[in-house]
Design an enzyme around this catalytic site. Structure first.
Site, PDB file in Angstrom:
ATOM      1  N   CYS A 130      39.886  29.773  43.869  1.00 16.20           N
ATOM      2  CA  CYS A 130      38.901  29.430  42.846  1.00 16.20           C
ATOM      3  C   CYS A 130      39.535  29.469  41.457  1.00 16.20           C
ATOM      4  CB  CYS A 130      37.723  30.400  42.907  1.00 16.20           C
ATOM      5  SG  CYS A 130      36.748  30.220  44.416  1.00 16.20           S
ATOM      6  N   HIS A 140      41.927  34.488  47.030  1.00 16.59           N
ATOM      7  CA  HIS A 140      40.976  34.529  45.929  1.00 16.59           C
ATOM      8  C   HIS A 140      41.650  34.231  44.594  1.00 16.59           C
ATOM      9  CE1 HIS A 140      37.303  35.765  47.868  1.00 16.59           C
ATOM     10  NE2 HIS A 140      37.867  36.818  48.441  1.00 16.59           N
TER      11      HIS A 140
END
Length: 310
Positions: free
Chosen positions: A139, A89
């Site tokens: 991301c 992440h």
């Protein structure tokens, strides 16, 4: 240790048994390990692998990742090749000095964020003549090395993404991180740095310590960032029907596909990113655009090859 070393740190965070669980990040770094050894001549003893797989002896916490990165940079000499592959992440957080700008960060398994400022500090320490390549399949990974020169940057599209597979975004919103950290500290503040300093002390990101600003060097540096997407985009974690059902990050998978398809000769960093973009477009991931940040010289340099001083 001999000069001309090739060293790698490969980090995969799946966050098992949590609301943020991903499925392909361990596969991403295991597959990259095989590519590094078979195609780029890395010695397995010079590759460190950190995953949050149950039973792992060393977890990819913020402190452990930064310790491994710092040790790799400390050992570096001119002519060495350093590589950091992160799959997990990412997030965007408020910049220091309370400006409106947000900074990119990766999310280790313990949520001790490693920010673009930390990566800038690492790159500043790399000796001239070595290279430090970061491949971040996360991301908001565009710009993860603070103030690095953009070579392949933002793109826009009016297409609609048509995914033939289920996927999960590799992003944890800053509000969710704040909620989690607040549950641990019980401190009533919206300043994420206060929570991180309370929990992790000196191991928290340099962004939140009262230090002199870390600035970009006046000359081109040795940092090379291949990001899975633009700063404002998300990267996908998917299951792909290829050699059986396999979970992976689409950017990591695209990079590995390009490298295997071009194993006869080296590709430049720029060529690799552009070809990975083409694969994502063919796979209908039209809202994810990998980017490249580095000096002009390193844009045309061969991926994971020692600098050519001839």
């Amino acid at each position: 240790m001999e000069k001309g070393k090739k060293m790698a740190l490969l980090v995969g965070c799946n966050y098992p048994n949590t609301p943020n669980e991903l499925h392909g990040c361990h596969n991403d770094v295991l597959a990259m390990c095989e590519v590094l050894i078979a195609q780029f001549g890395f010695n397995p003893n010079c590759i460190e692998l950190l995953t949050d797989k149950p039973g792992s002896l060393t977890l990819p916490t913020g402190a452990n990742i930064k310790k491994a990165l710092n040790e790799m940079v400390d050992r570096a000499e001119p002519g060495d090749v350093l590589f950091f592959h992160y799959s997990g992440h990412g997030t965007l957080i408020k910049s220091r000095n309370y400006s409106t700008k947000k900074e990119e960060a990766i999310v280790p398994c313990d949520f001790n964020l490693i920010t673009s400022v930390d990566f800038r500090q690492l790159v500043n320490r790399v000796p001239k003549g070595a290279t430090f390549t970061i491949l971040s399949d996360s991301c908001h990974s565009g710009g993860l090395i603070d103030k690095e020169t953009e070579q392949i940057g933002p793109s826009s599209t009016t297409q609609t993404s048509i995914l033939s597979t289920s996927y999960k975004s590799k992003m944890i919103p800053s509000q969710s991180i704040m909620k989690y950290l607040t549950s641990l500290t019980s401190i009533n503040t919206t300043d994420i740095g206060t929570h991180l300093l309370e929990l992790f002390g000196p191991d928290a990101s340099l962004m939140f310590h009262e230090l002199e600003p870390i600035s970009k060097p006046l000359k081109p540096d040795e940092g090379i960032l291949l990001s899975g997407c633009q700063t404002n985009e998300t990267s996908a974690d998917v299951e792909i029907m290829e050699d059986g059902r396999k979970a992976c990050g689409v950017f990591s998978n695209a990079v590995q596909m390009v490298l295997k398809e071009n194993s006869a000769g080296p590709l430049s960093n720029k060529q690799l990113v552009l070809l990975a973009r083409k694969i994502l477009a063919i796979q209908h991931f039209v809202n994810q655009h990998p980017c490249l940040y580095c000096s002009n010289e390193n844009a045309d340099a061969k991926f994971l090859c020692a600098a050519d001083k001839s």
